[in-house]
Each structure stands twice: as structure tokens, then as C-alpha cells.
Design a protein around this motif. Sequence first.
Motif, PDB file in Angstrom:
ATOM      1  N   HIS A 194       0.713  -1.148  -0.134  1.00 47.74           N
ATOM      2  CA  HIS A 194      -0.007   0.202   0.000  1.00 47.74           C
ATOM      3  C   HIS A 194       0.803   1.134   0.032  1.00 47.74           C
ATOM      4  O   HIS A 194       0.496   2.312  -0.657  1.00 47.74           O
ATOM      5  CB  HIS A 194      -0.879  -0.023   1.267  1.00 47.74           C
ATOM      6  CG  HIS A 194      -1.832  -1.275   1.272  1.00 47.74           C
ATOM      7  ND1 HIS A 194      -3.019  -1.378   0.279  1.00 47.74           N
ATOM      8  CD2 HIS A 194      -1.699  -2.150   2.203  1.00 47.74           C
ATOM      9  CE1 HIS A 194      -3.442  -2.474   0.856  1.00 47.74           C
ATOM     10  NE2 HIS A 194      -2.720  -3.165   1.592  1.00 47.74           N
ATOM     11  N   LEU A 195       1.945   1.367   0.864  1.00 42.43           N
ATOM     12  CA  LEU A 195       2.726   2.491   0.838  1.00 42.43           C
ATOM     13  C   LEU A 195       3.604   2.566  -0.506  1.00 42.43           C
ATOM     14  O   LEU A 195       3.601   3.641  -0.981  1.00 42.43           O
ATOM     15  CB  LEU A 195       3.926   2.133   1.893  1.00 42.43           C
ATOM     16  CG  LEU A 195       3.350   2.310   3.236  1.00 42.43           C
ATOM     17  CD1 LEU A 195       4.692   1.820   4.142  1.00 42.43           C
ATOM     18  CD2 LEU A 195       3.332   3.573   3.327  1.00 42.43           C
ATOM     19  N   VAL A 196       4.010   1.710  -1.353  1.00 42.41           N
ATOM     20  CA  VAL A 196       4.502   1.714  -2.566  1.00 42.41           C
ATOM     21  C   VAL A 196       3.583   2.137  -3.509  1.00 42.41           C
ATOM     22  O   VAL A 196       4.047   3.108  -4.299  1.00 42.41           O
ATOM     23  CB  VAL A 196       5.267   0.316  -2.985  1.00 42.41           C
ATOM     24  CG1 VAL A 196       5.805   0.228  -4.433  1.00 42.41           C
ATOM     25  CG2 VAL A 196       6.314  -0.225  -2.070  1.00 42.41           C
ATOM     26  N   GLY A 197       2.279   1.742  -3.523  1.00 42.89           N
ATOM     27  CA  GLY A 197       1.267   2.161  -4.463  1.00 42.89           C
ATOM     28  C   GLY A 197       1.122   3.752  -4.080  1.00 42.89           C
ATOM     29  O   GLY A 197       0.821   4.470  -5.194  1.00 42.89           O
ATOM     30  N   MET A 198       1.235   4.053  -3.045  1.00 44.05           N
ATOM     31  CA  MET A 198       0.892   5.374  -2.636  1.00 44.05           C
ATOM     32  C   MET A 198       1.879   6.295  -2.995  1.00 44.05           C
ATOM     33  O   MET A 198       1.886   7.491  -3.637  1.00 44.05           O
ATOM     34  CB  MET A 198       0.754   5.802  -1.190  1.00 44.05           C
ATOM     35  CG  MET A 198       0.176   7.017  -0.665  1.00 44.05           C
ATOM     36  SD  MET A 198      -1.491   7.253  -1.408  1.00 44.05           S
ATOM     37  CE  MET A 198      -1.774   8.876  -0.933  1.00 44.05           C
ATOM     38  N   MET A 199       3.168   5.904  -3.042  1.00 46.74           N
ATOM     39  CA  MET A 199       4.491   6.546  -3.450  1.00 46.74           C
ATOM     40  C   MET A 199       4.285   6.898  -4.927  1.00 46.74           C
ATOM     41  O   MET A 199       4.665   7.978  -5.423  1.00 46.74           O
ATOM     42  CB  MET A 199       5.564   5.977  -2.848  1.00 46.74           C
ATOM     43  CG  MET A 199       5.841   5.877  -1.343  1.00 46.74           C
ATOM     44  SD  MET A 199       5.946   7.792  -0.617  1.00 46.74           S
ATOM     45  CE  MET A 199       6.521   7.198   0.846  1.00 46.74           C
ATOM     46  N   VAL A 200       3.877   5.643  -5.633  1.00 51.52           N
ATOM     47  CA  VAL A 200       4.129   5.834  -7.351  1.00 51.52           C
ATOM     48  C   VAL A 200       2.898   6.816  -7.445  1.00 51.52           C
ATOM     49  O   VAL A 200       3.133   7.585  -8.532  1.00 51.52           O
ATOM     50  CB  VAL A 200       3.709   4.270  -7.778  1.00 51.52           C
ATOM     51  CG1 VAL A 200       3.316   4.487  -9.184  1.00 51.52           C
ATOM     52  CG2 VAL A 200       4.811   3.336  -7.530  1.00 51.52           C
TER      53      VAL A 200
END
Length: 162
Positions: A37-43
Motif C-alpha cells: 500500500h505504501l509503494v502504491g501511494m508513493m508511485v
Amino acid sequence: MIAFIPLYAYARKVPVYESFVDGAKEGFGTAIGIIPHLVGMMVAISVFRASGALDYFMGFISPLLRGLGVPSEVLPLGLLRPLTGTGSLAYTTELIRIHGPDSLIGRIASTIQGSTDTTLYVLTVYFGAVGIRNGRYALKVGLFSDLVGFAAAIAVCLLVFG
């Protein structure tokens, strides 16, 4: 409180250290679970900024803000704050470095930073961690409260310092 809770647990014959270690194990699993979820938000944040959407939106709304007496420099902060705490803090720091902490822009930026939250980050991480899939009402309320906090921060700063 920090000393009281373990002492109270020990007095009640709760295995304090073992309970702590078990809780830490659960926390580690939760941390691993929220990484996607964090990776998706950063992208999503990177795409928003790199695509020029932020610059386009700023160019569109800046004349309206200037007409209301609001410095357009604080607009990106209002857009970044619901997305990322670190990014908005970095932008606030840059505004304060450029304009000074006692400037109207510095004061508005600081007040916005304290009056709003990282709504999309919170929803992504915490809802993702507990498996909530339908957060549309929370999203609406959170973004509305960020908008109110943004507007109130500007209004109060203009009233008190402007």
C-alpha cells in the motif's frame, strides 16, 4: 504511564516481556502487510507530480487565489498535505527558508501543516492493514476536513497577520 503500565501488568502476574515480544511479532507482520500500500501511494504521488498535473492545477487556480489575497505559494502545500506528510513538510520547510518563518507565507504554511492531515496516506495504510476495501465515506469526510482546515488556516492567518 510508561513505568506504570509494565509495573501494573507485573503486579497482575502478566508476563510483561513475553507479551511485549508477541505484540512486536504481530506489529512486524502488519508492517510487512502495508508495504504494498505504501509503494502504491508513493508511485501515485510521483506520477501526479511528474505528469505536470500539479503545475497545471496551480496555473488554473492561482489567479483566483490572488484575487482573494491568498499567496499562491501555499497552494501546492494544500494539495500535497493530504497525499504525503514528508513531502508537505519538505515543501513547508522550503517556503519558510525562502520567505522566512515570520512572513505571511511562512505562517500560513505552518498553520496548514498543523491544521490538516495526510488523509490519503492514512486511508491507504491503515485501511489496507486491516483489510477495509470500501472507504469512500472516510475519503470524502477526510478530504473535506482537509479542505476546511486549509481554508481556515488561510482565513485565520490573513485575519491575524494579514
